[in-house]
Write an enzyme that holds these catalytic residues in place. Structure first.
Site, mmCIF file in Angstrom:
data_model
loop_
_atom_site.group_PDB
_atom_site.id
_atom_site.type_symbol
_atom_site.label_atom_id
_atom_site.label_comp_id
_atom_site.label_asym_id
_atom_site.label_seq_id
_atom_site.Cartn_x
_atom_site.Cartn_y
_atom_site.Cartn_z
ATOM 1 N N CYS A 100 43.016 47.956 41.171
ATOM 2 C CA CYS A 100 44.039 47.084 40.598
ATOM 3 C C CYS A 100 45.114 47.939 39.951
ATOM 4 O O CYS A 100 44.799 48.929 39.278
ATOM 5 C CB CYS A 100 43.392 46.169 39.553
ATOM 6 N N HIS A 142 41.644 38.021 44.253
ATOM 7 C CA HIS A 142 41.932 39.017 43.221
ATOM 8 C C HIS A 142 43.247 38.687 42.507
ATOM 9 O O HIS A 142 43.304 38.667 41.277
ATOM 10 C CB HIS A 142 42.009 40.410 43.864
ATOM 11 N N GLU A 143 44.290 38.411 43.279
ATOM 12 C CA GLU A 143 45.600 38.123 42.671
ATOM 13 C C GLU A 143 45.574 36.814 41.892
ATOM 14 O O GLU A 143 46.145 36.723 40.800
ATOM 15 C CB GLU A 143 46.704 38.119 43.726
ATOM 16 N N HIS A 146 44.290 36.919 38.316
ATOM 17 C CA HIS A 146 45.256 37.325 37.282
ATOM 18 C C HIS A 146 45.930 36.109 36.639
ATOM 19 O O HIS A 146 46.304 36.156 35.468
ATOM 20 C CB HIS A 146 46.325 38.240 37.866
#
Length: 175
Positions: A100, A142-143, A146
């Protein structure tokens, strides 16, 4: 438009839940997307979320052709998602090594859904619906994490599967 600073693990702004975007066609959103694109390219990222550059909005960008950080990853077309939602398809979860831009130098083995559907708005305000598998599905998850204040170390099942990229490469655990 500009390469922005990427916030790093420990910055409390990374732990905030991002707000939905009201008008995906607004000029401010177009400028944000441009900054995300420039920053992702400059840092050789596979994706980037608005909170990572200090903007608490539900906007992500991802996509790669060839990436030195993920040399074996298949290409993913550049995609911008506004107000995304993820739905797992099936029960299969797989373990994969992730890094990341907000956790520089480290990689961890993270479990993710192997097959997902994501829906969102694109920058024109049109609805997007895509099924994804493998690395593509991993990047999207994953994104989108956030946007909810989560970073990949939060998802580790085994903290022993976290390490510095160079050491993991030397050990033959990642390419």
């Amino acid at each position: 438009m500009a390469v922005r600073e990427v916030l790093r693990l420990g910055d409390p702004r990374l732990r905030e839940v991002a707000s939905p975007v009201g008008d995906p066609t607004a000029p401010a959103i177009a400028a944000l997307i441009s900054d995300l694109r420039d920053t992702m390219a400059a840092r050789h990222g596979a994706g980037l979320a608005a909170p990572q550059i200090g903007v608490p909005l539900r906007v992500v960008i991802f996509g790669i052709t060839r990436n030195p950080r993920y040399p074996e990853a298949p290409p993913i077309p550049e995609t911008v998602l506004i107000n995304p939602l993820i739905t797992p398809l099936g029960k299969g979860r797989g373990l994969g090594w992730e890094g990341c831009l907000s956790v520089p130098g480290l990689r961890g083995a993270v479990p993710r859904w192997e097959h997902i559907r994501y829906t969102a708005l694109d920058p024109r305000g049109c609805r997007v619906e895509v099924e994804a598998e493998g690395f593509h599905a991993r990047v999207v998850q994953h994104e989108c994490d956030h946007l909810d204040g989560l970073l990949f170390p939060d998802r580790l099942e085994d903290p022993r599967q976290l390490g510095y990229t160079e050491e993991l490469q030397a050990a033959g655990l990642i390419p």
